[in-house]
Write a protein that holds these residues in place. Sequence first.
Motif, mmCIF file in Angstrom:
data_model
loop_
_atom_site.group_PDB
_atom_site.id
_atom_site.type_symbol
_atom_site.label_atom_id
_atom_site.label_comp_id
_atom_site.label_asym_id
_atom_site.label_seq_id
_atom_site.Cartn_x
_atom_site.Cartn_y
_atom_site.Cartn_z
ATOM 1 N N ASN A 248 0.702 -1.247 -0.044
ATOM 2 C CA ASN A 248 -0.097 -0.001 -0.106
ATOM 3 C C ASN A 248 0.793 1.214 0.032
ATOM 4 O OD1 ASN A 248 -2.769 1.189 0.150
ATOM 5 N ND2 ASN A 248 -1.780 2.135 2.196
ATOM 6 N N ARG A 249 1.740 1.241 0.667
ATOM 7 C CA ARG A 249 2.754 2.400 0.750
ATOM 8 C C ARG A 249 3.425 2.744 -0.669
ATOM 9 N NH1 ARG A 249 5.302 6.013 4.309
ATOM 10 N NH2 ARG A 249 3.359 5.835 5.297
ATOM 11 N N SER A 250 3.739 1.419 -1.184
ATOM 12 C CA SER A 250 4.485 1.627 -2.662
ATOM 13 C C SER A 250 3.529 1.962 -3.543
ATOM 14 C CB SER A 250 4.729 -0.015 -3.106
ATOM 15 O OG SER A 250 5.324 0.125 -4.408
ATOM 16 N N PHE A 251 2.001 1.765 -3.549
ATOM 17 C CA PHE A 251 1.028 2.254 -4.221
ATOM 18 C C PHE A 251 0.962 3.998 -3.944
ATOM 19 C CE2 PHE A 251 -3.416 3.781 -4.541
ATOM 20 C CZ PHE A 251 -3.671 3.993 -5.956
ATOM 21 N N LEU A 252 1.089 4.451 -2.851
ATOM 22 C CA LEU A 252 1.280 5.785 -2.449
ATOM 23 C C LEU A 252 2.245 6.179 -3.508
ATOM 24 C CD1 LEU A 252 1.284 7.569 0.900
ATOM 25 C CD2 LEU A 252 2.893 7.847 -0.827
ATOM 26 N N ARG A 253 3.375 6.042 -3.440
ATOM 27 C CA ARG A 253 4.519 6.268 -4.014
ATOM 28 C C ARG A 253 4.153 6.522 -5.458
ATOM 29 N NH1 ARG A 253 7.981 3.107 -2.392
ATOM 30 N NH2 ARG A 253 8.076 1.742 -4.314
ATOM 31 N N ARG A 254 3.656 5.530 -6.285
ATOM 32 C CA ARG A 254 3.251 5.464 -7.548
ATOM 33 C C ARG A 254 2.155 6.241 -8.006
ATOM 34 N NH1 ARG A 254 3.523 0.070 -6.309
ATOM 35 N NH2 ARG A 254 1.354 -0.475 -7.237
ATOM 36 N N ALA A 255 1.129 6.216 -7.155
ATOM 37 C CA ALA A 255 -0.010 7.121 -7.587
ATOM 38 C C ALA A 255 0.164 8.750 -7.382
ATOM 39 C CB ALA A 255 -1.355 6.881 -6.474
ATOM 40 N N LEU B 94 -9.716 -0.068 -11.655
ATOM 41 C CA LEU B 94 -9.605 -0.483 -10.174
ATOM 42 C C LEU B 94 -8.975 -2.156 -10.146
ATOM 43 C CD1 LEU B 94 -10.558 -0.384 -7.280
ATOM 44 C CD2 LEU B 94 -12.907 -1.327 -7.835
ATOM 45 N N VAL B 95 -8.056 -2.431 -9.440
ATOM 46 C CA VAL B 95 -7.277 -3.498 -9.589
ATOM 47 C C VAL B 95 -6.662 -3.722 -8.073
ATOM 48 C CG1 VAL B 95 -6.836 -3.542 -12.012
ATOM 49 C CG2 VAL B 95 -5.155 -2.331 -10.551
ATOM 50 N N PHE B 96 -6.027 -4.802 -8.014
ATOM 51 C CA PHE B 96 -5.080 -5.144 -6.805
ATOM 52 C C PHE B 96 -4.057 -4.159 -6.803
ATOM 53 C CE2 PHE B 96 -7.397 -9.191 -6.669
ATOM 54 C CZ PHE B 96 -7.861 -9.057 -5.675
ATOM 55 N N ALA B 97 -3.555 -3.615 -5.580
ATOM 56 C CA ALA B 97 -2.742 -2.262 -5.766
ATOM 57 C C ALA B 97 -1.421 -2.962 -6.362
ATOM 58 C CB ALA B 97 -2.338 -2.035 -4.358
ATOM 59 N N ALA B 98 -0.790 -4.152 -6.185
ATOM 60 C CA ALA B 98 0.386 -4.373 -6.819
ATOM 61 C C ALA B 98 0.316 -4.416 -8.236
ATOM 62 C CB ALA B 98 0.672 -5.980 -6.223
ATOM 63 N N GLN B 99 -1.049 -4.732 -8.880
ATOM 64 C CA GLN B 99 -1.061 -4.532 -10.300
ATOM 65 C C GLN B 99 -1.349 -3.338 -10.847
ATOM 66 O OE1 GLN B 99 -4.838 -6.832 -10.312
ATOM 67 N NE2 GLN B 99 -3.681 -8.931 -10.593
ATOM 68 N N TRP B 100 -1.235 -1.941 -10.090
ATOM 69 C CA TRP B 100 -1.635 -0.875 -10.479
ATOM 70 C C TRP B 100 -0.145 -0.158 -10.752
ATOM 71 C CZ3 TRP B 100 -0.458 4.075 -10.169
ATOM 72 C CH2 TRP B 100 -1.220 5.212 -10.658
ATOM 73 N N ARG B 101 0.003 -0.324 -12.218
ATOM 74 C CA ARG B 101 1.327 0.267 -12.612
ATOM 75 C C ARG B 101 2.513 -0.039 -11.920
ATOM 76 N NH1 ARG B 101 -0.145 5.986 -15.854
ATOM 77 N NH2 ARG B 101 -2.142 5.436 -16.368
ATOM 78 N N PRO B 102 2.884 -1.230 -11.693
ATOM 79 C CA PRO B 102 4.027 -1.637 -10.753
ATOM 80 C C PRO B 102 5.158 -1.416 -11.583
ATOM 81 C CG PRO B 102 3.008 -3.667 -12.243
ATOM 82 C CD PRO B 102 2.149 -2.271 -12.572
ATOM 83 N N ARG C 179 -7.417 -3.167 -3.098
ATOM 84 C CA ARG C 179 -7.518 -2.650 -4.297
ATOM 85 C C ARG C 179 -7.186 -1.304 -4.421
ATOM 86 N NH1 ARG C 179 -11.466 -7.099 -4.543
ATOM 87 N NH2 ARG C 179 -11.085 -8.231 -6.464
ATOM 88 N N ALA C 180 -6.913 -0.945 -5.488
ATOM 89 C CA ALA C 180 -6.568 0.479 -5.691
ATOM 90 C C ALA C 180 -6.987 1.225 -7.005
ATOM 91 C CB ALA C 180 -5.095 0.637 -5.658
ATOM 92 N N ALA C 181 -7.096 2.832 -7.200
ATOM 93 C CA ALA C 181 -7.332 3.083 -8.132
ATOM 94 C C ALA C 181 -6.951 4.561 -8.224
ATOM 95 C CB ALA C 181 -8.875 2.989 -8.620
ATOM 96 N N VAL C 182 -6.868 5.288 -9.427
ATOM 97 C CA VAL C 182 -6.780 6.534 -9.516
ATOM 98 C C VAL C 182 -7.690 7.191 -10.696
ATOM 99 C CG1 VAL C 182 -4.910 8.338 -10.099
ATOM 100 C CG2 VAL C 182 -4.361 6.387 -8.706
ATOM 101 N N GLY C 183 -8.092 8.338 -10.464
ATOM 102 C CA GLY C 183 -9.038 8.815 -11.600
ATOM 103 C C GLY C 183 -9.117 10.359 -11.352
ATOM 104 N N PHE C 184 -9.705 11.097 -12.503
ATOM 105 C CA PHE C 184 -9.548 12.454 -12.896
ATOM 106 C C PHE C 184 -10.969 12.960 -12.530
ATOM 107 C CE2 PHE C 184 -5.260 11.678 -13.704
ATOM 108 C CZ PHE C 184 -4.700 12.720 -13.281
ATOM 109 N N VAL C 185 -11.316 14.005 -12.076
ATOM 110 C CA VAL C 185 -12.605 14.787 -12.031
ATOM 111 C C VAL C 185 -12.596 15.551 -13.424
ATOM 112 C CG1 VAL C 185 -14.050 16.384 -11.074
ATOM 113 C CG2 VAL C 185 -12.508 15.064 -9.461
#
Length: 283
Positions: free
Chosen positions: A67-74, A249-257, A274-280
């Motif tokens: 999850n911390r790694s996802f923070l860094r990538r996102a 919306l995918v498992f965090a490890a699958q989000w742009r590893p 699970r994790a996701a990033v999106g724009f308004v």
Amino acid sequence: MVDDPRTPPTGLPVRVGGAVGDDLERPSSARVYDFLLGGTSHGEVDRGLGRDLIDAEPLVVPIVRENRSFLRRAVTLLAREGIDQFLDLGSGIPTMGNTHEVARRVRPDARVAYVDVDPVAVAHGELLLGHTDGVSVSQADLRRPAEILDAPAVTAVLDLARPVGLLLFSVLQHVPDTDEAHTVVDEYLSRLVPGSALAVSHLSADDPRVDAAALRRVSHAYPRGPVTPRSAAELARIVAGVELVDPGLVFAAQWRPEPPRPGSPNGEPCCGHRAAVGFVRAR
């Protein structure tokens, strides 16, 4: 970081001025998370619950580290896409590698408002970040969007007339009602201008690799109640207000590893969130 969170860190348990004594005697999700990451800003009561979580589900340590790694990538992606101000809700203790450090690797002038409900985490954050330009730390319940968005500590740092990155990393599971979680996220998004972004990670209820029921059972020890893992369908509803970027919306490890680093151990990426990033987009 320490290699094994079962081993008490060498640092002293956090003792910060102004914190209510009772809050140091009860486990805090922010401080347990710090323990699981291998930090030092926690007390014995937090280590005790952290060890119980590890006993219940040994994957909990790689789960929080992923999850911390996802923070860094996102955050890196959002900064590269032009976001230079962030509202980090449920931010916990701002230890090494937190939002403003990651964002400023791309945008040195990035501004961050950290918000957490735990008074001890907030007091510790104030000690760590009190003199950092463009950064604020405040205590509030994320379920009160209007109160947070209008708070002086937030408006002093963020300009809501410009795009903001709304960050909800591993925190919405502490909102027990799914309808409320969905409504709260929508209320924040309604106040953000087009071009703003949402980044979310959330404990999954339907990952066959993880005993989510065991994590929920042990987390009853939190004063505010247990975590609420959610299914992919429930999480899709929560992020429905933004246009998701690939891979959705995918498992965090699958989000742009990230590619493996030289010398890093090979193995299956972990699980649990699970994790996701999106724009308004324009309304």
